[in-house]
Design an enzyme around this catalytic site. Structure first.
Site, PDB file in Angstrom:
ATOM      1  N   SER A  64       0.788  -1.224   0.000  1.00 50.07           N
ATOM      2  CA  SER A  64       0.000   0.000   0.000  1.00 50.07           C
ATOM      3  C   SER A  64       0.822   1.277   0.000  1.00 50.07           C
ATOM      4  CB  SER A  64      -0.934   0.005   1.208  1.00 50.07           C
ATOM      5  OG  SER A  64      -0.185  -0.059   2.407  1.00 50.07           O
ATOM      6  N   LYS A  88     -12.518  -0.957   0.179  1.00 50.99           N
ATOM      7  CA  LYS A  88     -11.730  -0.214  -0.811  1.00 50.99           C
ATOM      8  C   LYS A  88     -12.412  -0.352  -2.176  1.00 50.99           C
ATOM      9  CE  LYS A  88      -7.388  -0.337   1.740  1.00 50.99           C
ATOM     10  NZ  LYS A  88      -7.794  -0.969   3.013  1.00 50.99           N
ATOM     11  N   HIS A 136      -5.632  -4.127  -1.609  1.00 52.39           N
ATOM     12  CA  HIS A 136      -5.413  -3.037  -2.560  1.00 52.39           C
ATOM     13  C   HIS A 136      -5.384  -3.561  -3.999  1.00 52.39           C
ATOM     14  CE1 HIS A 136      -4.670   0.394   0.145  1.00 52.39           C
ATOM     15  NE2 HIS A 136      -4.196  -0.521   0.982  1.00 52.39           N
TER      16      HIS A 136
END
Lengths: 415, 80
Positions: free
Chosen positions: A190, A249, A218
Protein backbone atom coordinates in the site's frame (compact mmCIF):
# COMPACT_ATOMS: atom_id res chain seq x y z
CA UNK A 1 -9.52 4.01 39.64
CA UNK A 2 -10.65 7.57 39.37
CA UNK A 3 -9.41 9.55 36.42
CA UNK A 4 -7.27 11.86 38.55
CA UNK A 5 -5.42 14.99 37.50
CA UNK A 6 -2.21 12.97 37.68
CA UNK A 7 -3.65 10.38 35.29
CA UNK A 8 -4.88 13.11 32.97
CA UNK A 9 -1.39 14.61 33.03
CA UNK A 10 0.21 11.31 31.98
CA UNK A 11 -1.91 11.18 28.84
CA UNK A 12 -1.56 14.91 28.18
CA UNK A 13 2.23 14.48 28.17
CA UNK A 14 2.03 11.57 25.72
CA UNK A 15 -0.27 13.51 23.37
CA UNK A 16 1.96 16.59 23.58
CA UNK A 17 4.89 14.35 22.71
CA UNK A 18 3.09 13.14 19.59
CA UNK A 19 2.43 16.74 18.54
CA UNK A 20 6.04 17.75 19.15
CA UNK A 21 7.25 14.80 17.08
CA UNK A 22 4.88 15.71 14.23
CA UNK A 23 3.03 12.40 14.65
CA UNK A 24 -0.32 13.77 15.82
CA UNK A 25 -3.09 12.83 13.40
CA UNK A 26 -5.86 15.32 12.70
CA UNK A 27 -9.07 14.37 10.93
CA UNK A 28 -10.60 16.46 8.18
CA UNK A 29 -14.37 16.48 8.04
CA UNK A 30 -15.91 15.66 4.66
CA UNK A 31 -19.46 16.99 4.36
CA UNK A 32 -20.32 15.25 1.10
CA UNK A 33 -20.47 11.61 -0.01
CA UNK A 34 -17.13 9.98 -0.85
CA UNK A 35 -16.32 10.72 -4.51
CA UNK A 36 -13.83 12.44 -6.83
CA UNK A 37 -15.32 15.84 -5.88
CA UNK A 38 -15.79 16.35 -2.15
CA UNK A 39 -16.52 19.21 0.27
CA UNK A 40 -14.12 19.45 3.16
CA UNK A 41 -14.06 21.37 6.44
CA UNK A 42 -10.43 21.95 7.32
CA UNK A 43 -9.24 23.12 9.70
CA UNK A 44 -12.22 22.50 11.97
CA UNK A 45 -14.64 25.42 11.73
CA UNK A 46 -13.29 26.64 8.38
CA UNK A 47 -15.75 27.25 5.52
CA UNK A 48 -16.37 24.22 3.29
CA UNK A 49 -13.92 23.88 0.42
CA UNK A 50 -14.57 21.95 -2.79
CA UNK A 51 -11.57 19.78 -3.60
CA UNK A 52 -10.64 16.85 -5.81
CA UNK A 53 -9.91 13.76 -3.76
CA UNK A 54 -6.83 11.83 -4.87
CA UNK A 55 -6.12 9.96 -1.64
CA UNK A 56 -9.11 7.62 -1.19
CA UNK A 57 -9.10 3.84 -1.60
CA UNK A 58 -12.20 4.34 -3.75
CA UNK A 59 -10.41 2.68 -6.69
CA UNK A 60 -13.52 1.77 -8.66
CA UNK A 61 -15.66 4.74 -7.66
CA UNK A 62 -18.16 2.43 -5.98
CA UNK A 63 -18.48 4.29 -2.66
CA UNK A 64 -21.37 6.40 -3.92
CA UNK A 65 -22.39 4.45 -7.03
CA UNK A 66 -26.18 4.95 -7.43
CA UNK A 67 -26.90 1.24 -8.01
CA UNK A 68 -24.90 0.28 -4.92
CA UNK A 69 -26.65 2.90 -2.80
CA UNK A 70 -30.01 1.66 -4.11
CA UNK A 71 -29.11 -1.97 -3.33
CA UNK A 72 -28.05 -1.02 0.21
CA UNK A 73 -31.41 0.78 0.69
CA UNK A 74 -33.24 -2.34 -0.50
CA UNK A 75 -31.15 -4.53 1.80
CA UNK A 76 -31.97 -2.26 4.71
CA UNK A 77 -35.69 -2.59 3.94
CA UNK A 78 -35.70 -6.35 3.39
CA UNK A 79 -33.14 -7.55 5.98
CA UNK A 80 -33.03 -4.79 8.57
CA UNK A 81 -30.30 -2.67 10.10
CA UNK A 82 -28.34 -5.14 12.24
CA UNK A 83 -28.23 -8.70 13.55
CA UNK A 84 -27.68 -8.21 17.30
CA UNK A 85 -25.81 -11.50 17.32
CA UNK A 86 -22.61 -13.18 16.23
CA UNK A 87 -22.82 -15.49 13.22
CA UNK A 88 -23.05 -18.85 14.98
CA UNK A 89 -25.83 -17.89 17.41
CA UNK A 90 -28.45 -16.09 15.30
CA UNK A 91 -26.42 -13.64 13.22
CA UNK A 92 -26.34 -15.33 9.82
CA UNK A 93 -28.79 -14.33 7.09
CA UNK A 94 -29.26 -15.82 3.64
CA UNK A 95 -27.49 -12.81 2.12
CA UNK A 96 -24.33 -13.43 4.20
CA UNK A 97 -23.96 -16.88 2.67
CA UNK A 98 -24.88 -15.49 -0.77
CA UNK A 99 -22.07 -12.96 -0.48
CA UNK A 100 -19.61 -15.65 0.64
CA UNK A 101 -20.48 -17.76 -2.41
CA UNK A 102 -20.16 -14.77 -4.74
CA UNK A 103 -16.73 -13.85 -3.36
CA UNK A 104 -15.60 -17.48 -3.74
CA UNK A 105 -16.63 -17.42 -7.40
CA UNK A 106 -15.14 -13.96 -8.02
CA UNK A 107 -11.75 -14.83 -6.54
CA UNK A 108 -11.68 -18.38 -7.93
CA UNK A 109 -11.23 -20.05 -4.55
CA UNK A 110 -12.91 -22.97 -2.73
CA UNK A 111 -14.79 -21.15 0.05
CA UNK A 112 -15.06 -17.80 1.83
CA UNK A 113 -15.86 -16.53 5.33
CA UNK A 114 -16.85 -12.94 6.07
CA UNK A 115 -15.25 -10.86 8.83
CA UNK A 116 -16.28 -7.45 10.23
CA UNK A 117 -13.15 -6.04 8.53
CA UNK A 118 -9.99 -7.25 6.79
CA UNK A 119 -8.12 -6.07 9.88
CA UNK A 120 -10.17 -8.69 11.76
CA UNK A 121 -9.62 -11.31 9.06
CA UNK A 122 -5.85 -10.81 9.31
CA UNK A 123 -6.06 -10.65 13.08
CA UNK A 124 -7.83 -14.00 13.33
CA UNK A 125 -6.69 -16.20 10.49
CA UNK A 126 -3.18 -17.19 11.56
CA UNK A 127 -4.02 -18.39 15.06
CA UNK A 128 -6.99 -20.28 13.61
CA UNK A 129 -4.95 -22.35 11.15
CA UNK A 130 -1.41 -22.59 12.58
CA UNK A 131 0.15 -23.90 15.80
CA UNK A 132 3.50 -23.73 17.58
CA UNK A 133 4.74 -26.56 15.33
CA UNK A 134 4.51 -24.29 12.28
CA UNK A 135 6.33 -21.27 10.87
CA UNK A 136 5.12 -18.05 9.23
CA UNK A 137 7.54 -16.39 6.81
CA UNK A 138 6.40 -12.88 5.92
CA UNK A 139 7.59 -10.13 3.59
CA UNK A 140 9.15 -7.34 5.67
CA UNK A 141 6.69 -4.75 4.32
CA UNK A 142 3.37 -6.49 5.00
CA UNK A 143 0.46 -4.45 6.36
CA UNK A 144 0.18 -3.66 10.07
CA UNK A 145 -2.94 -5.85 10.43
CA UNK A 146 -0.94 -8.90 9.32
CA UNK A 147 1.77 -8.10 11.84
CA UNK A 148 -0.88 -7.95 14.57
CA UNK A 149 -2.33 -11.29 13.44
CA UNK A 150 1.13 -12.84 13.46
CA UNK A 151 1.70 -11.58 17.00
CA UNK A 152 -1.48 -13.36 18.13
CA UNK A 153 -0.36 -16.70 16.67
CA UNK A 154 1.83 -19.24 18.49
CA UNK A 155 3.67 -20.36 15.34
CA UNK A 156 7.30 -19.34 14.86
CA UNK A 157 7.72 -16.19 12.79
CA UNK A 158 10.46 -15.15 10.40
CA UNK A 159 10.74 -12.55 7.66
CA UNK A 160 12.26 -12.18 4.21
CA UNK A 161 13.54 -9.02 2.56
CA UNK A 162 10.88 -7.19 0.58
CA UNK A 163 10.11 -9.08 -2.65
CA UNK A 164 13.49 -10.87 -2.48
CA UNK A 165 12.82 -14.37 -3.78
CA UNK A 166 16.34 -15.65 -3.10
CA UNK A 167 16.01 -14.63 0.51
CA UNK A 168 12.58 -16.24 0.72
CA UNK A 169 14.03 -19.49 -0.60
CA UNK A 170 16.79 -19.38 2.03
CA UNK A 171 14.12 -19.00 4.70
CA UNK A 172 12.07 -21.88 3.31
CA UNK A 173 15.19 -24.05 3.48
CA UNK A 174 16.03 -22.86 7.00
CA UNK A 175 12.57 -23.79 8.29
CA UNK A 176 12.03 -26.92 6.23
CA UNK A 177 11.74 -29.07 9.36
CA UNK A 178 8.51 -27.39 10.47
CA UNK A 179 5.14 -29.18 10.25
CA UNK A 180 3.59 -26.40 8.14
CA UNK A 181 5.24 -23.39 6.51
CA UNK A 182 3.17 -20.38 5.46
CA UNK A 183 4.55 -17.63 3.23
CA UNK A 184 2.77 -14.33 3.86
CA UNK A 185 2.61 -11.27 1.61
CA UNK A 186 0.49 -8.34 0.50
CA UNK A 187 -0.69 -8.59 -3.13
CA UNK A 188 -0.22 -4.85 -3.69
CA UNK A 189 1.93 -3.04 -1.13
CA UNK A 190 0.00 0.00 0.00
CA UNK A 191 2.83 2.48 0.48
CA UNK A 192 4.86 1.83 -2.70
CA UNK A 193 2.13 0.46 -4.98
CA UNK A 194 4.30 -2.46 -6.14
CA UNK A 195 2.99 -6.01 -6.48
CA UNK A 196 4.20 -9.27 -4.95
CA UNK A 197 5.81 -11.67 -7.45
CA UNK A 198 3.13 -14.27 -6.97
CA UNK A 199 4.20 -16.48 -9.87
CA UNK A 200 7.67 -16.93 -8.35
CA UNK A 201 6.19 -17.30 -4.87
CA UNK A 202 3.80 -20.04 -5.99
CA UNK A 203 6.76 -21.85 -7.58
CA UNK A 204 8.77 -21.65 -4.37
CA UNK A 205 5.82 -22.71 -2.22
CA UNK A 206 5.25 -25.74 -4.43
CA UNK A 207 8.97 -26.62 -4.32
CA UNK A 208 9.11 -26.44 -0.51
CA UNK A 209 5.56 -27.58 0.21
CA UNK A 210 4.54 -24.29 1.83
CA UNK A 211 1.16 -22.56 2.07
CA UNK A 212 0.81 -19.14 0.44
CA UNK A 213 -1.16 -16.27 2.03
CA UNK A 214 -1.95 -13.05 0.13
CA UNK A 215 -3.71 -9.93 1.44
CA UNK A 216 -5.24 -8.50 -1.72
CA UNK A 217 -7.02 -5.53 -0.16
CA UNK A 218 -5.41 -3.04 -2.56
CA UNK A 219 -6.08 -5.27 -5.58
CA UNK A 220 -9.49 -6.96 -5.41
CA UNK A 221 -11.81 -5.65 -8.09
CA UNK A 222 -9.24 -4.08 -10.41
CA UNK A 223 -5.82 -5.79 -10.60
CA UNK A 224 -5.67 -8.47 -13.32
CA UNK A 225 -7.42 -8.56 -16.69
CA UNK A 226 -10.88 -9.03 -15.15
CA UNK A 227 -10.11 -7.45 -11.76
CA UNK A 228 -9.91 -10.63 -9.71
CA UNK A 229 -6.69 -9.58 -8.05
CA UNK A 230 -2.94 -10.01 -7.99
CA UNK A 231 -3.28 -13.78 -8.48
CA UNK A 232 -5.01 -13.13 -11.81
CA UNK A 233 -2.28 -10.67 -12.88
CA UNK A 234 0.40 -13.32 -12.28
CA UNK A 235 -1.58 -16.24 -13.74
CA UNK A 236 -1.84 -18.19 -10.48
CA UNK A 237 -5.58 -18.23 -9.79
CA UNK A 238 -6.52 -21.33 -7.81
CA UNK A 239 -2.98 -21.64 -6.42
CA UNK A 240 -3.20 -19.24 -3.47
CA UNK A 241 -4.15 -21.08 -0.28
CA UNK A 242 -5.49 -18.05 1.59
CA UNK A 243 -6.58 -14.67 0.21
CA UNK A 244 -7.78 -11.99 2.58
CA UNK A 245 -9.40 -8.87 1.25
CA UNK A 246 -11.58 -5.93 2.19
CA UNK A 247 -14.92 -4.54 1.06
CA UNK A 248 -13.74 -1.15 2.29
CA UNK A 249 -11.73 -0.21 -0.81
CA UNK A 250 -12.38 -1.21 -4.45
CA UNK A 251 -15.25 -3.54 -3.56
CA UNK A 252 -17.64 -0.82 -2.38
CA UNK A 253 -15.69 1.16 0.18
CA UNK A 254 -18.05 0.63 3.13
CA UNK A 255 -16.66 -1.98 5.51
CA UNK A 256 -16.11 -5.69 6.00
CA UNK A 257 -13.55 -8.21 4.87
CA UNK A 258 -13.07 -11.90 4.34
CA UNK A 259 -10.82 -14.95 4.28
CA UNK A 260 -11.15 -16.86 1.02
CA UNK A 261 -9.24 -19.99 0.07
CA UNK A 262 -8.92 -23.72 0.76
CA UNK A 263 -12.14 -25.18 2.13
CA UNK A 264 -10.53 -26.67 5.25
CA UNK A 265 -8.72 -23.45 6.13
CA UNK A 266 -11.93 -21.43 5.82
CA UNK A 267 -13.72 -23.97 8.01
CA UNK A 268 -10.94 -23.66 10.60
CA UNK A 269 -11.64 -19.91 10.68
CA UNK A 270 -15.36 -20.58 11.10
CA UNK A 271 -14.61 -22.78 14.09
CA UNK A 272 -11.72 -20.92 15.71
CA UNK A 273 -11.10 -17.35 14.48
CA UNK A 274 -11.83 -15.10 17.43
CA UNK A 275 -12.85 -11.88 15.57
CA UNK A 276 -15.41 -14.04 13.72
CA UNK A 277 -16.66 -15.84 16.82
CA UNK A 278 -16.88 -12.84 19.12
CA UNK A 279 -18.11 -10.01 16.93
CA UNK A 280 -21.17 -9.27 14.81
CA UNK A 281 -20.55 -9.75 11.12
CA UNK A 282 -21.16 -7.23 8.33
CA UNK A 283 -24.49 -5.35 8.63
CA UNK A 284 -27.26 -6.32 6.16
CA UNK A 285 -27.32 -3.07 4.10
CA UNK A 286 -23.56 -3.32 3.55
CA UNK A 287 -23.85 -6.99 2.54
CA UNK A 288 -26.53 -6.03 0.01
CA UNK A 289 -24.28 -3.25 -1.31
CA UNK A 290 -21.26 -5.55 -1.76
CA UNK A 291 -23.42 -8.12 -3.56
CA UNK A 292 -24.39 -5.39 -6.04
CA UNK A 293 -20.74 -4.34 -6.44
CA UNK A 294 -19.78 -7.92 -7.34
CA UNK A 295 -22.68 -8.16 -9.79
CA UNK A 296 -21.52 -4.97 -11.51
CA UNK A 297 -17.87 -6.04 -11.65
CA UNK A 298 -18.72 -9.56 -12.84
CA UNK A 299 -20.89 -8.24 -15.67
CA UNK A 300 -18.34 -5.81 -17.12
CA UNK A 301 -14.69 -4.79 -16.82
CA UNK A 302 -15.49 -1.20 -17.82
CA UNK A 303 -14.67 0.29 -14.44
CA UNK A 304 -11.32 -1.48 -13.95
CA UNK A 305 -10.46 -0.67 -17.59
CA UNK A 306 -11.19 3.01 -16.95
CA UNK A 307 -9.08 2.88 -13.79
CA UNK A 308 -6.20 1.37 -15.80
CA UNK A 309 -6.50 4.13 -18.38
CA UNK A 310 -6.67 6.85 -15.69
CA UNK A 311 -3.63 5.35 -13.94
CA UNK A 312 -1.58 5.37 -17.16
CA UNK A 313 -2.58 9.00 -17.80
CA UNK A 314 -1.70 10.02 -14.24
CA UNK A 315 1.66 8.24 -14.08
CA UNK A 316 2.73 9.65 -17.45
CA UNK A 317 1.54 13.15 -16.48
CA UNK A 318 3.59 13.16 -13.29
CA UNK A 319 6.71 11.85 -15.03
CA UNK A 320 6.35 14.38 -17.87
CA UNK A 321 6.00 17.14 -15.25
CA UNK A 322 9.42 16.14 -13.89
CA UNK A 323 8.28 14.61 -10.62
CA UNK A 324 9.77 11.42 -9.19
CA UNK A 325 7.27 8.57 -8.72
CA UNK A 326 7.63 4.95 -7.67
CA UNK A 327 7.64 2.78 -10.77
CA UNK A 328 4.75 0.39 -11.26
CA UNK A 329 1.35 0.01 -12.85
CA UNK A 330 -1.09 0.13 -9.93
CA UNK A 331 -3.33 3.11 -9.06
CA UNK A 332 -1.23 3.73 -5.93
CA UNK A 333 1.25 6.34 -7.18
CA UNK A 334 3.66 7.78 -4.59
CA UNK A 335 5.19 11.13 -5.53
CA UNK A 336 8.58 11.05 -3.84
CA UNK A 337 9.72 14.13 -1.89
CA UNK A 338 12.09 12.38 0.58
CA UNK A 339 11.90 15.15 3.21
CA UNK A 340 9.04 15.04 5.77
CA UNK A 341 8.53 18.80 6.02
CA UNK A 342 8.57 19.19 2.25
CA UNK A 343 5.89 16.47 1.98
CA UNK A 344 3.71 18.32 4.50
CA UNK A 345 4.27 21.69 2.79
CA UNK A 346 3.43 20.30 -0.65
CA UNK A 347 0.29 18.62 0.73
CA UNK A 348 -0.84 21.90 2.32
CA UNK A 349 -0.22 23.88 -0.88
CA UNK A 350 -2.01 21.28 -3.02
CA UNK A 351 -5.01 21.66 -0.74
CA UNK A 352 -4.94 25.40 -1.32
CA UNK A 353 -5.07 24.59 -5.03
CA UNK A 354 -8.12 22.37 -4.50
CA UNK A 355 -6.36 19.00 -4.44
CA UNK A 356 -6.72 16.71 -1.43
CA UNK A 357 -3.61 14.50 -1.09
CA UNK A 358 -1.78 13.56 2.07
CA UNK A 359 1.95 13.46 2.91
CA UNK A 360 3.37 10.27 4.40
CA UNK A 361 6.64 10.24 6.31
CA UNK A 362 8.55 8.38 9.04
CA UNK A 363 7.48 6.23 10.85
CA UNK A 364 4.74 5.30 8.34
CA UNK A 365 7.48 4.98 5.68
CA UNK A 366 11.26 4.68 6.15
CA UNK A 367 13.33 7.69 7.11
CA UNK A 368 14.15 9.76 4.02
CA UNK A 369 11.29 8.25 2.00
CA UNK A 370 8.65 10.95 2.60
CA UNK A 371 6.07 11.23 -0.14
CA UNK A 372 2.62 12.29 -1.26
CA UNK A 373 0.68 9.08 -1.86
CA UNK A 374 -1.81 9.61 -4.68
CA UNK A 375 -4.53 7.08 -5.45
CA UNK A 376 -6.40 7.07 -8.70
CA UNK A 377 -10.04 6.07 -9.14
CA UNK A 378 -12.40 5.05 -11.91
CA UNK A 379 -14.53 7.82 -10.41
CA UNK A 380 -12.02 10.38 -11.71
CA UNK A 381 -12.57 11.95 -15.10
CA UNK A 382 -9.61 13.19 -17.14
CA UNK A 383 -10.47 16.81 -16.23
CA UNK A 384 -9.98 15.92 -12.54
CA UNK A 385 -6.56 14.50 -13.26
CA UNK A 386 -5.57 17.43 -15.49
CA UNK A 387 -6.47 19.88 -12.72
CA UNK A 388 -4.51 17.82 -10.20
CA UNK A 389 -1.49 17.70 -12.53
CA UNK A 390 -1.64 21.48 -12.98
CA UNK A 391 -1.64 21.87 -9.20
CA UNK A 392 1.33 19.52 -8.80
CA UNK A 393 3.23 21.51 -11.46
CA UNK A 394 2.44 24.85 -9.81
CA UNK A 395 3.46 23.64 -6.35
CA UNK A 396 6.45 21.78 -7.80
CA UNK A 397 7.69 25.02 -9.40
CA UNK A 398 7.29 26.85 -6.08
CA UNK A 399 9.59 24.37 -4.35
CA UNK A 400 11.85 23.98 -7.42
CA UNK A 401 11.58 20.19 -7.50
CA UNK A 402 10.43 19.67 -11.10
CA UNK A 403 13.05 17.83 -13.14
CA UNK A 404 15.29 17.51 -10.10
CA UNK A 405 16.95 14.24 -9.11
CA UNK A 406 16.53 12.56 -5.74
CA UNK A 407 20.03 13.73 -4.85
CA UNK A 408 19.25 17.33 -5.75
CA UNK A 409 16.04 17.36 -3.71
CA UNK A 410 17.80 15.83 -0.70
CA UNK A 411 20.72 18.29 -1.00
CA UNK A 412 18.27 21.19 -0.90
CA UNK A 413 15.75 19.95 1.69
CA UNK A 414 17.60 17.22 3.57
CA UNK A 415 16.37 13.72 4.38
CA UNK B 1 36.41 -16.47 18.94
CA UNK B 2 37.33 -13.81 16.36
CA UNK B 3 36.35 -16.14 13.56
CA UNK B 4 32.96 -16.70 15.20
CA UNK B 5 32.51 -12.95 15.60
CA UNK B 6 33.12 -12.41 11.91
CA UNK B 7 30.78 -15.22 10.90
CA UNK B 8 27.99 -13.74 13.01
CA UNK B 9 28.71 -10.16 11.97
CA UNK B 10 28.66 -11.10 8.29
CA UNK B 11 25.41 -13.00 8.75
CA UNK B 12 23.79 -10.00 10.46
CA UNK B 13 24.90 -7.66 7.67
CA UNK B 14 23.70 -9.99 4.93
CA UNK B 15 20.43 -10.78 6.65
CA UNK B 16 19.30 -7.50 8.14
CA UNK B 17 21.22 -4.52 6.76
CA UNK B 18 19.74 -3.07 3.57
CA UNK B 19 21.75 0.16 3.40
CA UNK B 20 25.33 1.15 4.28
CA UNK B 21 24.86 1.01 8.07
CA UNK B 22 28.15 0.08 9.73
CA UNK B 23 28.03 -2.94 12.04
CA UNK B 24 30.80 -3.55 14.55
CA UNK B 25 31.11 -6.24 17.24
CA UNK B 26 29.49 -3.86 19.73
CA UNK B 27 26.79 -2.25 17.57
CA UNK B 28 23.42 -2.53 19.36
CA UNK B 29 21.43 -4.81 17.07
CA UNK B 30 18.01 -5.08 18.71
CA UNK B 31 17.92 -1.83 20.71
CA UNK B 32 19.53 -0.08 17.72
CA UNK B 33 16.72 -1.20 15.41
CA UNK B 34 18.92 -3.24 13.05
CA UNK B 35 17.34 -6.58 14.00
CA UNK B 36 13.65 -6.49 14.91
CA UNK B 37 12.33 -8.89 17.52
CA UNK B 38 10.45 -10.86 14.83
CA UNK B 39 13.62 -11.47 12.89
CA UNK B 40 15.58 -12.74 15.90
CA UNK B 41 14.19 -16.19 15.20
CA UNK B 42 16.22 -16.62 12.02
CA UNK B 43 19.37 -15.51 13.83
CA UNK B 44 18.73 -18.08 16.57
CA UNK B 45 18.09 -20.83 14.04
CA UNK B 46 21.22 -19.85 12.09
CA UNK B 47 23.36 -20.09 15.23
CA UNK B 48 21.85 -23.43 16.21
CA UNK B 49 22.44 -24.92 12.76
CA UNK B 50 25.90 -23.44 12.32
CA UNK B 51 27.28 -24.43 15.73
CA UNK B 52 25.12 -27.50 16.33
CA UNK B 53 23.75 -26.20 19.61
CA UNK B 54 20.29 -25.71 21.12
CA UNK B 55 19.64 -22.30 22.68
CA UNK B 56 16.64 -22.45 25.05
CA UNK B 57 13.92 -19.93 24.15
CA UNK B 58 14.17 -18.25 27.55
CA UNK B 59 17.86 -17.55 26.93
CA UNK B 60 17.29 -16.07 23.46
CA UNK B 61 16.34 -12.67 24.83
CA UNK B 62 16.66 -9.31 23.07
CA UNK B 63 19.38 -8.44 25.61
CA UNK B 64 21.40 -11.58 24.85
CA UNK B 65 21.16 -10.91 21.11
CA UNK B 66 21.91 -7.20 21.26
CA UNK B 67 25.43 -7.27 19.81
CA UNK B 68 27.81 -9.61 18.04
CA UNK B 69 29.94 -9.81 21.20
CA UNK B 70 26.93 -10.74 23.36
CA UNK B 71 25.78 -13.36 20.86
CA UNK B 72 29.27 -14.93 20.89
CA UNK B 73 29.16 -15.18 24.68
CA UNK B 74 25.77 -16.90 24.46
CA UNK B 75 26.90 -19.34 21.78
CA UNK B 76 30.05 -20.20 23.72
CA UNK B 77 27.96 -21.01 26.75
CA UNK B 78 26.25 -23.80 24.83
CA UNK B 79 29.33 -24.96 22.94
CA UNK B 80 30.88 -26.11 26.19
Amino acid sequence: MAFTEKTRGIYADILTGLKTAGLFKQERFIHSAQAADIEVEFPTGAPLKKVINICANNYLGMSSHPEVVKAAHAGLDSHGYGMSSVRFICGTQDIHRTLESMVTKFLGTEDTILFPSCMDANGGVFEAVLTKDDVMISDRLVHASIIDGIRLCSAMHDTFKHSDMEHLEEKLQLHNDKRLKMVITDGVFSMDGDTAKLDAMVELCEKYNALLFVDDSHASGFIGKTGRGTHEKYGVMGKIDIITTTFGKGLGGASGGCVSGRRELVEMCRQKARPYLFSNTIAPPVVAGVIKVLEILSASTDRRDKLEHNTEFWRKGLIDAGLIIKAGDTPIVPVMLFNAKLAQDVSRDLYEEGIYAIGFFFPVVSQGQARIRTQISAGHEIHHLEKALDAFKKVGRKYDILGKSKQEIIERYGM
Amino acid sequence: MDEMKDVIKNYVIKEYVEDDTDVTYDTPLISGGIVDSFSMVSLKRFLENKYQIAIPDDKATPEAFDSVNKICLLVNEYLK
